[in-house]
Design a protein around this motif. Structure first.
Motif, PDB file in Angstrom:
ATOM      1  N   SER A 108       0.855  -1.181   0.000  1.00  0.00           N
ATOM      2  CA  SER A 108       0.000   0.000   0.000  1.00  0.00           C
ATOM      3  C   SER A 108       0.891   1.230   0.000  1.00  0.00           C
ATOM      4  O   SER A 108       1.710   1.398   0.909  1.00  0.00           O
ATOM      5  CB  SER A 108      -0.915   0.019   1.226  1.00  0.00           C
ATOM      6  N   VAL A 109       0.756   2.050  -1.009  1.00  0.00           N
ATOM      7  CA  VAL A 109       1.541   3.278  -1.126  1.00  0.00           C
ATOM      8  C   VAL A 109       0.597   4.464  -0.960  1.00  0.00           C
ATOM      9  O   VAL A 109      -0.244   4.703  -1.831  1.00  0.00           O
ATOM     10  CB  VAL A 109       2.287   3.347  -2.469  1.00  0.00           C
ATOM     11  N   THR A 110       0.679   5.137   0.160  1.00  0.00           N
ATOM     12  CA  THR A 110      -0.067   6.356   0.466  1.00  0.00           C
ATOM     13  C   THR A 110      -1.524   6.110   0.858  1.00  0.00           C
ATOM     14  O   THR A 110      -2.054   6.800   1.714  1.00  0.00           O
ATOM     15  CB  THR A 110      -0.028   7.356  -0.721  1.00  0.00           C
ATOM     16  N   LEU A 136       3.800  -4.506   3.000  1.00  0.00           N
ATOM     17  CA  LEU A 136       4.631  -3.298   2.921  1.00  0.00           C
ATOM     18  C   LEU A 136       3.719  -2.079   2.829  1.00  0.00           C
ATOM     19  O   LEU A 136       2.887  -1.985   1.923  1.00  0.00           O
ATOM     20  CB  LEU A 136       5.541  -3.364   1.689  1.00  0.00           C
ATOM     21  N   ILE A 137       3.879  -1.169   3.776  1.00  0.00           N
ATOM     22  CA  ILE A 137       3.071   0.055   3.829  1.00  0.00           C
ATOM     23  C   ILE A 137       3.994   1.263   3.712  1.00  0.00           C
ATOM     24  O   ILE A 137       5.006   1.360   4.403  1.00  0.00           O
ATOM     25  CB  ILE A 137       2.279   0.134   5.146  1.00  0.00           C
ATOM     26  N   SER A 138       3.633   2.183   2.830  1.00  0.00           N
ATOM     27  CA  SER A 138       4.315   3.468   2.701  1.00  0.00           C
ATOM     28  C   SER A 138       3.290   4.572   2.902  1.00  0.00           C
ATOM     29  O   SER A 138       2.200   4.528   2.319  1.00  0.00           O
ATOM     30  CB  SER A 138       4.963   3.583   1.313  1.00  0.00           C
ATOM     31  N   LEU A 139       3.642   5.541   3.736  1.00  0.00           N
ATOM     32  CA  LEU A 139       2.722   6.633   4.054  1.00  0.00           C
ATOM     33  C   LEU A 139       3.466   7.964   4.105  1.00  0.00           C
ATOM     34  O   LEU A 139       4.672   7.988   4.380  1.00  0.00           O
ATOM     35  CB  LEU A 139       2.078   6.397   5.427  1.00  0.00           C
ATOM     36  N   PRO A 140       2.744   9.066   3.865  1.00  0.00           N
ATOM     37  CA  PRO A 140       3.356  10.362   4.159  1.00  0.00           C
ATOM     38  C   PRO A 140       3.766  10.403   5.628  1.00  0.00           C
ATOM     39  O   PRO A 140       3.011   9.977   6.505  1.00  0.00           O
ATOM     40  CB  PRO A 140       2.229  11.363   3.871  1.00  0.00           C
ATOM     41  N   HIS A 141       4.961  10.866   5.901  1.00  0.00           N
ATOM     42  CA  HIS A 141       5.443  10.890   7.286  1.00  0.00           C
ATOM     43  C   HIS A 141       4.562  11.823   8.123  1.00  0.00           C
ATOM     44  O   HIS A 141       4.193  12.909   7.670  1.00  0.00           O
ATOM     45  CB  HIS A 141       6.887  11.369   7.326  1.00  0.00           C
ATOM     46  N   PRO A 142       4.199  11.413   9.329  1.00  0.00           N
ATOM     47  CA  PRO A 142       3.334  12.267  10.154  1.00  0.00           C
ATOM     48  C   PRO A 142       3.926  13.644  10.415  1.00  0.00           C
ATOM     49  O   PRO A 142       3.194  14.626  10.529  1.00  0.00           O
ATOM     50  CB  PRO A 142       3.160  11.462  11.453  1.00  0.00           C
ATOM     51  N   ALA A 143       5.250  13.735  10.505  1.00  0.00           N
ATOM     52  CA  ALA A 143       5.861  15.048  10.720  1.00  0.00           C
ATOM     53  C   ALA A 143       5.583  15.979   9.548  1.00  0.00           C
ATOM     54  O   ALA A 143       5.346  17.176   9.726  1.00  0.00           O
ATOM     55  CB  ALA A 143       7.371  14.894  10.922  1.00  0.00           C
ATOM     56  N   HIS A 171      -0.982   8.558  10.824  1.00  0.00           N
ATOM     57  CA  HIS A 171      -0.561   7.234  11.302  1.00  0.00           C
ATOM     58  C   HIS A 171       0.935   7.295  11.584  1.00  0.00           C
ATOM     59  O   HIS A 171       1.749   7.431  10.670  1.00  0.00           O
ATOM     60  CB  HIS A 171      -0.863   6.167  10.258  1.00  0.00           C
ATOM     61  N   THR A 172       1.281   7.199  12.852  1.00  0.00           N
ATOM     62  CA  THR A 172       2.684   7.245  13.250  1.00  0.00           C
ATOM     63  C   THR A 172       3.327   5.872  13.072  1.00  0.00           C
ATOM     64  O   THR A 172       2.639   4.854  12.910  1.00  0.00           O
ATOM     65  CB  THR A 172       2.810   7.672  14.715  1.00  0.00           C
ATOM     66  N   GLY A 173       4.648   5.845  13.127  1.00  0.00           N
ATOM     67  CA  GLY A 173       5.339   4.567  13.108  1.00  0.00           C
ATOM     68  C   GLY A 173       4.856   3.668  14.234  1.00  0.00           C
ATOM     69  O   GLY A 173       4.669   2.462  14.056  1.00  0.00           O
ATOM     70  N   ALA A 202       9.841  12.869   4.764  1.00  0.00           N
ATOM     71  CA  ALA A 202       8.677  12.948   3.888  1.00  0.00           C
ATOM     72  C   ALA A 202       7.864  11.656   3.854  1.00  0.00           C
ATOM     73  O   ALA A 202       6.649  11.682   3.667  1.00  0.00           O
ATOM     74  CB  ALA A 202       9.124  13.297   2.461  1.00  0.00           C
ATOM     75  N   THR A 203       8.544  10.523   3.998  1.00  0.00           N
ATOM     76  CA  THR A 203       7.877   9.232   3.811  1.00  0.00           C
ATOM     77  C   THR A 203       8.271   8.260   4.909  1.00  0.00           C
ATOM     78  O   THR A 203       9.432   8.197   5.327  1.00  0.00           O
ATOM     79  CB  THR A 203       8.272   8.633   2.429  1.00  0.00           C
ATOM     80  N   LEU A 204       7.285   7.525   5.376  1.00  0.00           N
ATOM     81  CA  LEU A 204       7.473   6.474   6.379  1.00  0.00           C
ATOM     82  C   LEU A 204       7.138   5.130   5.734  1.00  0.00           C
ATOM     83  O   LEU A 204       6.071   4.977   5.136  1.00  0.00           O
ATOM     84  CB  LEU A 204       6.557   6.736   7.578  1.00  0.00           C
ATOM     85  N   LEU A 205       8.062   4.171   5.833  1.00  0.00           N
ATOM     86  CA  LEU A 205       7.847   2.852   5.257  1.00  0.00           C
ATOM     87  C   LEU A 205       7.990   1.788   6.350  1.00  0.00           C
ATOM     88  O   LEU A 205       8.948   1.821   7.121  1.00  0.00           O
ATOM     89  CB  LEU A 205       8.858   2.556   4.146  1.00  0.00           C
ATOM     90  N   VAL A 206       7.034   0.858   6.368  1.00  0.00           N
ATOM     91  CA  VAL A 206       7.075  -0.238   7.337  1.00  0.00           C
ATOM     92  C   VAL A 206       6.757  -1.539   6.607  1.00  0.00           C
ATOM     93  O   VAL A 206       5.758  -1.621   5.900  1.00  0.00           O
ATOM     94  CB  VAL A 206       6.063  -0.045   8.490  1.00  0.00           C
ATOM     95  N   ARG A 207       7.646  -2.534   6.776  1.00  0.00           N
ATOM     96  CA  ARG A 207       7.392  -3.846   6.199  1.00  0.00           C
ATOM     97  C   ARG A 207       7.320  -4.895   7.307  1.00  0.00           C
ATOM     98  O   ARG A 207       8.079  -4.840   8.280  1.00  0.00           O
ATOM     99  CB  ARG A 207       8.500  -4.236   5.214  1.00  0.00           C
TER     100      ARG A 207
END
Length: 211
Positions: A108-110, A136-143, A171-173, A202-207
Motif C-alpha cells: 500500500s503506497v499512500t 509493505l506500507i508506505s505513508l506520508p510521514h506524520p511530521a 498514522h505514526t510509526g 517525507a515518507t514512512l515505510l514499514v514492512r
C-alpha cells in the motif's frame, strides 16, 4: 520548504514501484524484490502504475481501489501496456472475495492515510497473506503532514488525534507497528526518507512478515 507529492500520473514510473517522496528507486528491489510468479495485492492502486509495473515484471496482481475513475484509468494503463491485472472496486478492508493465504505480498503506497481504522485493514490483509508473505506500507510521514508548510519548524497540531488533516489521517510509526503486531505480523523493516533540503522526513515505510 516542506514538499508534498504533487507529481502528475504521467510522472509515475512503471519500471519500479514508487514508494513515496524521497524513497529511492532501489528500495523497490530491497523491499519487494523478485516478483515473477508471485501473487501480489495492491491496496489503493490509484491509476495503476505500481500494479501494471509489477504485472509487467511477471507478478500476478490483484489491485483494489474505491474510486471508479481511478480504476478506469488503471485498466486503461494495463491495456496500453498489454498486461493483465485483476482490478476490484472495493474498500481497502473489504477482502472477503479473496481466498485465505493466497497472497505472497501486499503493498500500500499512500492510500492508508485515507483510512482511519488501520487495525481492520491489517487484520484482513493478514488473512489473505500466505505464511512467510509480507505486507509493505508506505505513508506520508506524520511530521510532514502536521507541519506548517510555510514554517516547517512549527507544527499545526500533534501527531496523534482523531481529526484528519486535509482528509488524511495521521498514522505514526508506533501506530502502524502496533497494528501489525496485533494482527500477528512480525515487523522487519522501518524506514524514514527525506527529500534533499527538506528539514522533515517525507515518507514512512514499514514492512512486516506473516510467520
Amino acid at each position: 520548504m516542506l514538499m508534498h507529492d504533487t507529481r502528475a500520473p504521467a510522472d509515475r514510473p512503471i519500471d519500479h514501484v514508487d514508494l513515496g517522496l524521497g524513497a529511492e528507486a532501489a528500495l523497490d528491489r530491497r523491499l519487494i524484490g523478485h516478483v515473477a510468479g508471485r501473487r501480489i495485492l495492491e491496496l489503493g492502486c490509484g491509476q495503476g502504475h505500481a500494479a501494471v509495473g509489477l504485472a509487467l515484471r511477471g507478478a500476478r496482481v490483484t489491485a483494489i481501489d474505491e474510486d471508479v475513475n481511478q480504476l478506469r484509468a488503471a485498466r486503461e494503463l494495463a491495456i496500453h501496456h498489454e498486461t493483465t491485472v485483476e482490478f476490484h472496486q472495493t474498500q481497502l478492508a473489504e477482502l472477503a472475495f479473496m481466498a485465505a493465504e493466497g497472497i505472497d505480498l501486499a503493498i500500500s503506497v499512500t492510500s492508508l492515510c485515507y483510512v482511519e481504522d488501520l487495525d481492520r485493514v491489517i487484520r484482513q490483509v493478514h488473512r489473505v497473506i500466505k505464511p512467510g508473505g509480507h505486507l509493505l506500507i508506505s505513508l506520508p510521514h506524520p511530521a510532514a503532514l502536521c507541519a506548517d508548510p510555510d514554517n516547517p519548524a512549527l507544527t499545526i497540531r500533534p501527531w496523534t488525534g482523531d481529526s484528519p488533516i486535509n482528509g488524511r489521517h495521521i498514522h505514526t510509526g508506533e501506530s502502524i507497528v502496533s497494528s501489525m503486531c496485533r494482527a500477528k505480523f512480525v515487523v522487519d523493516t522501518l524506514l524514514e526518507r527525506h527529500i534533499e533540503d527538506d528539514p522533515l522526513p517525507a515518507t514512512l515505510l514499514v514492512r512486516s512478515r506473516k510467520p
